[in-house]
Design an enzyme around this catalytic site. Sequence first.
Site, PDB file in Angstrom:
ATOM      1  N   THR A 257       0.869  -1.188   0.000  1.00  0.00           N
ATOM      2  CA  THR A 257       0.000   0.000   0.000  1.00  0.00           C
ATOM      3  C   THR A 257       0.898   1.229   0.000  1.00  0.00           C
ATOM      4  O   THR A 257       2.051   1.164   0.441  1.00  0.00           O
ATOM      5  CB  THR A 257      -0.904   0.052   1.239  1.00  0.00           C
ATOM      6  OG1 THR A 257      -0.064   0.092   2.383  1.00  0.00           O
ATOM      7  CG2 THR A 257      -1.811  -1.149   1.320  1.00  0.00           C
TER       8      THR A 257
ATOM      9  N   GLU B 203      -5.889  -3.673  -0.534  1.00  0.00           N
ATOM     10  CA  GLU B 203      -6.209  -4.804   0.341  1.00  0.00           C
ATOM     11  C   GLU B 203      -7.357  -5.642  -0.204  1.00  0.00           C
ATOM     12  O   GLU B 203      -7.708  -6.681   0.356  1.00  0.00           O
ATOM     13  CB  GLU B 203      -6.580  -4.287   1.739  1.00  0.00           C
ATOM     14  CG  GLU B 203      -5.406  -3.743   2.536  1.00  0.00           C
ATOM     15  CD  GLU B 203      -5.127  -2.257   2.281  1.00  0.00           C
ATOM     16  OE1 GLU B 203      -5.568  -1.731   1.235  1.00  0.00           O
ATOM     17  OE2 GLU B 203      -4.474  -1.625   3.138  1.00  0.00           O
TER      18      GLU B 203
ATOM     19  N   LYS C 184     -14.845  17.870  10.369  1.00  0.00           N
ATOM     20  CA  LYS C 184     -15.829  17.880  11.455  1.00  0.00           C
ATOM     21  C   LYS C 184     -16.085  19.313  11.877  1.00  0.00           C
ATOM     22  O   LYS C 184     -15.252  19.958  12.497  1.00  0.00           O
ATOM     23  CB  LYS C 184     -15.321  17.058  12.640  1.00  0.00           C
ATOM     24  CG  LYS C 184     -15.132  15.605  12.300  1.00  0.00           C
ATOM     25  CD  LYS C 184     -14.658  14.793  13.496  1.00  0.00           C
ATOM     26  CE  LYS C 184     -14.139  13.452  13.031  1.00  0.00           C
ATOM     27  NZ  LYS C 184     -12.700  13.416  12.795  1.00  0.00           N
TER      28      LYS C 184
ATOM     29  N   TRP D  19     -20.494  16.357  10.132  1.00  0.00           N
ATOM     30  CA  TRP D  19     -19.461  16.012   9.166  1.00  0.00           C
ATOM     31  C   TRP D  19     -19.758  16.658   7.823  1.00  0.00           C
ATOM     32  O   TRP D  19     -20.894  16.671   7.364  1.00  0.00           O
ATOM     33  CB  TRP D  19     -19.390  14.498   8.959  1.00  0.00           C
ATOM     34  CG  TRP D  19     -18.780  13.773  10.107  1.00  0.00           C
ATOM     35  CD1 TRP D  19     -18.451  14.306  11.321  1.00  0.00           C
ATOM     36  CD2 TRP D  19     -18.440  12.397  10.155  1.00  0.00           C
ATOM     37  NE1 TRP D  19     -17.919  13.346  12.122  1.00  0.00           N
ATOM     38  CE2 TRP D  19     -17.899  12.156  11.436  1.00  0.00           C
ATOM     39  CE3 TRP D  19     -18.521  11.339   9.251  1.00  0.00           C
ATOM     40  CZ2 TRP D  19     -17.445  10.889  11.831  1.00  0.00           C
ATOM     41  CZ3 TRP D  19     -18.079  10.093   9.641  1.00  0.00           C
ATOM     42  CH2 TRP D  19     -17.544   9.874  10.917  1.00  0.00           C
TER      43      TRP D  19
HETATM   44  P1  ADP Z   1      -3.561   3.246  -0.952  1.00  0.00           P
HETATM   45  O1  ADP Z   1      -2.344   2.469  -1.208  1.00  0.00           O
HETATM   46  O2  ADP Z   1      -3.442   4.746  -0.987  1.00  0.00           O
HETATM   47  O3  ADP Z   1      -4.458   2.721   0.125  1.00  0.00           O
HETATM   48  P2  ADP Z   1      -5.435   2.211  -2.714  1.00  0.00           P
HETATM   49  O4  ADP Z   1      -5.411   2.255  -4.182  1.00  0.00           O
HETATM   50  O5  ADP Z   1      -5.490   0.931  -2.032  1.00  0.00           O
HETATM   51  O6  ADP Z   1      -4.230   3.010  -2.317  1.00  0.00           O
HETATM   52  O7  ADP Z   1      -6.542   3.199  -2.183  1.00  0.00           O
HETATM   53  C1  ADP Z   1      -7.767   2.756  -1.726  1.00  0.00           C
HETATM   54  C2  ADP Z   1      -8.568   3.945  -1.300  1.00  0.00           C
HETATM   55  O8  ADP Z   1      -8.776   4.840  -2.400  1.00  0.00           O
HETATM   56  C3  ADP Z   1      -9.948   3.595  -0.844  1.00  0.00           C
HETATM   57  O9  ADP Z   1      -9.938   3.157   0.490  1.00  0.00           O
HETATM   58  C4  ADP Z   1     -10.682   4.909  -1.025  1.00  0.00           C
HETATM   59  O10 ADP Z   1     -10.449   5.810   0.029  1.00  0.00           O
HETATM   60  C5  ADP Z   1     -10.041   5.478  -2.259  1.00  0.00           C
HETATM   61  N1  ADP Z   1     -10.861   5.186  -3.430  1.00  0.00           N
HETATM   62  C6  ADP Z   1     -10.697   4.219  -4.339  1.00  0.00           C
HETATM   63  N2  ADP Z   1     -11.641   4.289  -5.292  1.00  0.00           N
HETATM   64  C7  ADP Z   1     -12.433   5.343  -4.982  1.00  0.00           C
HETATM   65  C8  ADP Z   1     -13.590   5.943  -5.571  1.00  0.00           C
HETATM   66  N3  ADP Z   1     -14.115   5.493  -6.696  1.00  0.00           N
HETATM   67  N4  ADP Z   1     -14.137   7.006  -4.939  1.00  0.00           N
HETATM   68  C9  ADP Z   1     -13.625   7.484  -3.792  1.00  0.00           C
HETATM   69  N5  ADP Z   1     -12.535   6.980  -3.204  1.00  0.00           N
HETATM   70  C10 ADP Z   1     -11.946   5.915  -3.779  1.00  0.00           C
END
Ligand code: ADP
Length: 542
Positions: free
Chosen positions: A186, A331, A439, A444
Amino acid sequence: MLGQMQDHPLLISTLIDFAARHHHEAQIVSRRVEGDLHRYTYADAAKRSRRVANALDRLGVAFGDRVATLAWNGYRHLELYFGITGSGRVVHTINPRLLPEQIAWIANHAEDQVVCFDMTFLPIVKGIWSHCKTVKHWVALCDADKLPADTGIANLVSYEALLAAEAETYDWPQFDERSAAALCYTSGTTGNPKGALYSHRSTMLHAFAGALPDSLGVSARDSILPVVPMFHVNAWGIPYGAAMTGAKLVFPGAALDGKSVYELMESEQVTMAAGVPTVWLGLLNHMAQHGLKFSTMKRTVIGGSACPPAMIKTFHDDFGVTVVHAWGMTEMSPLGTVNTLKQHQLALPVEQQLDIMAKQGRAVFGVEMKIVDPDGNELPWDGQHSGDLLVKGPWIISSYFKGEGGDPLVDGWFPTGDVAAIDADGFLQITDRSKDVIKSGGEWISSIDVENIAMAHPAVAMAACIAVPHPKWDERPLLVVMKKPGAQATAADILAHFEGRIAKWQIPDDVAFVDAIPLGATGKMQKNKLREQFKGHALPGA
Ligand code: ADP
């Protein structure tokens, strides 16, 4: 009583064998770092994947050992995907946009034995090779005569020289489908990166699910251009899904500017593309500036961060392309939800359909999800209540590589760190990452809602809404805006655009203009950097 059907393990090697036998003629086209277009077929890819497997045997790489890649989307990377995993090793895709120290840290943590890299990344490798203690072989993804003699890197070979010495036949081994296949860290915006270790079984089930028509809908009639990198969450599983269905693959390599991507889409009759929202800005600008249209493009999968509704509308109204909004994470392999309309929504007016399409979509079969309040109580699916989003399923993480960070699950569910609502039709709407929530006075404010409205303003190229400390309300929203080149707009103009589109108390208190919004290694806005930069920002009236 057990069923009486054959018991074959779900192994990734079966994908490339199937593609070679049933879709041997289907093309794989790659823009190479060398600059030219390379073209071959699944039959060729399968042969070269077997050469990769033979080469790894010769190099003495053991079953389960990690073989890393630092590479763009291209045919050699694809061969590595299949050759490494098919022979029982683990393909570890490293994001070359990370800092060299982070790359070395990750390679050491993964205990990579071999690193295969595109020549673009030779400077990175020169800087880190002596710090990567476990790496025994460095493989440059180029012809032997393109390899400079004076790199100083020990145990460096060219990929083509390595493959040339090997046979194109190989009996893929049979083993437990739960064996590790691929490793992806990640981005680790806080703390050290953590590894998600996919298995053959999880990858195969994810590929089946990704190919479903209500999911990415991958088929032998498609020509697919994954802009989403193979170095981040396996290009959303597209290489595997494409081999499963025989879809044509079009790899853009390092040329991700609007002009190059557009030309490739047209020349290779691309029907489907996939990428994060920021990569499409360049393409849409290029097309608008030159009055261009698509001749074959039908849909584009957008995810990784929220796709602004204004982008969905532009693709739809101006270019006749359906945006398939999707949500997932490293994940989760990564597919969680994909946005395709249901039968009863097809008769709705287009504007209402576009509103639905701006949500992150419905769960793909295999992914269970729920939203909970701070006490862990499940919240209703009414599109109103929002809470912490938890997921579970056969391609969702159970623990990080080497147990990093302890047990990530809560009663068997994986907390995503996202805050979301789910409507009665099962459409998920992400309102924020929990750490990005604003917040204000106990309520929110969704930063994504605010950004989506800002992005619909004609002068705005990119917008990030962040929390700034406030003496009375705890936090108030500040909108950080990068304008389109040459566009004129004041803070007041942009704030006026919010009137009537959002509750008054949710309208940002101020707008700050910047030349560029910092993007992380996966193309997402780095709000933590902006929060740091603007933490002392004086809000009007505060
Ligand atoms: P990182 O390594 O930064 O976690 P990821 O690619 O695993 O990278 O990121 C996952 C996160 O990206 C999600 O938990 C969410 O917050 C955000 N995300 C992914 N797709 C979307 C989407 N279509 N809209 C909003 N947020 C998204």
